[in-house]
Structures are given as C-alpha cells and as structure tokens.
Design an enzyme around this catalytic site. Sequence first.
Site, mmCIF file in Angstrom:
data_model
loop_
_atom_site.group_PDB
_atom_site.id
_atom_site.type_symbol
_atom_site.label_atom_id
_atom_site.label_comp_id
_atom_site.label_asym_id
_atom_site.label_seq_id
_atom_site.Cartn_x
_atom_site.Cartn_y
_atom_site.Cartn_z
ATOM 1 N N GLY A 75 0.832 -1.189 0.000
ATOM 2 C CA GLY A 75 0.000 0.000 0.000
ATOM 3 C C GLY A 75 0.871 1.246 0.000
ATOM 4 O O GLY A 75 2.096 1.184 0.074
ATOM 5 N N CYS A 125 5.648 9.643 -0.093
ATOM 6 C CA CYS A 125 4.335 9.131 0.328
ATOM 7 C C CYS A 125 3.187 9.939 -0.275
ATOM 8 O O CYS A 125 2.081 9.959 0.269
ATOM 9 C CB CYS A 125 4.244 9.059 1.840
#
Length: 187
Positions: A50, A147
């Site tokens: 993820g 991120c």
Amino acid sequence: MRHWTAQRQADTPDELWGLEHRPVYTLGQAGQRSYLHHTGTIPVVETDRGGQVTYHGPGQAIVYCLVDLRRRALGIRALVHHLEEAVISTLEPYQIQARRRGGAPGVYVGEAKVAALGLRVSQGCCYHGVALNVAMDLAPFSGIDPCGLKGTPVTQTRDLGVTETLPNLRAALMQKIRQQLDGEESR
C-alpha cells in the site's frame, strides 16, 4: 516475501526481516506516477504494498513484518499504529519527540518524516513493513513527493543527533515491534 507469505501455514511463526536496499524508488499499488519528478538513474519499482512512492537506500533500517493478522486478531489499522509506536519508542531514549500525523501514516519529527510505512495483506497475513531513515543520502527524496505528500521534508536519526549505528537501531526497532505485537497478543 510474497512467496514466503503464500507458503505460510496456520502455525507458521511470524517473522521480522531486517535489511537495507540498494537505491530504489518504490511505487505502491495505488501509487501515482505524478509523485515521481526527478528520479535520475535510480530505478522505480512498482510493488504490491500500500501507499504511494518512497525511496529506499543504504543507511535506512528496513523491517519487513511477516505477521499473521488473523491469528493475532489484529486489523491493519492496529498494526500500523503498533509499527508507528515501535518507531516512536525506539527514538525516545535519544530524546527525540516523534509522533504520528493523522491521515499520513509514518512517523514525523516536527514536520519532517523520519519513517515510512507500506504494508500488504494477503490471505490474512501481512508483509512489507517500515523504513526508518538512519544515516543515508536524503537527496533522492527530493526527486519525489514522499508518500504522495508534496513538500513534506524528510529527516534521519543522524541529523537529529543520534550517533547509534544502523544495525543497532534496526535491532532496537525490531525489538520494539516484537514488544508491540506481543503486547497485542496478551490483550
């Protein structure tokens, strides 16, 4: 990790794998290439974890967490919390006030990210893990939005005054992760 996880049995013990990577950008399963800007010669690897994009390289303490979430009756959000708490408690002896940030998994010191998380769950078992920046070249982070967070600065323990070696910090992090997970089992 995928092969090991696919071969797990109900009684296969959980494992933590500590390692370092050669320089590489990894793009999570839902990762957007728009977060990649100036990657130069560093390879970009699409992965099944993820999260968005991050950089891994020498000087970073990576711990892959191969954990049977079903057996531990543990949800993914709780695991993320435990991993973040393990990083925070690893840094506490150095008087580093690390924290979580709502909606942005990982661990931060001030506004700078010191550790990133990326996980994958398959058949109730987790793999991938956490990366703590220790003593590395941070320049490659400037080629991405770490991120997926545009403008987020990145830091490392060396720049925060920690002189402890990478192997020792990785071992301490692994111990804190074990404590977090073992504490969950006793609840």
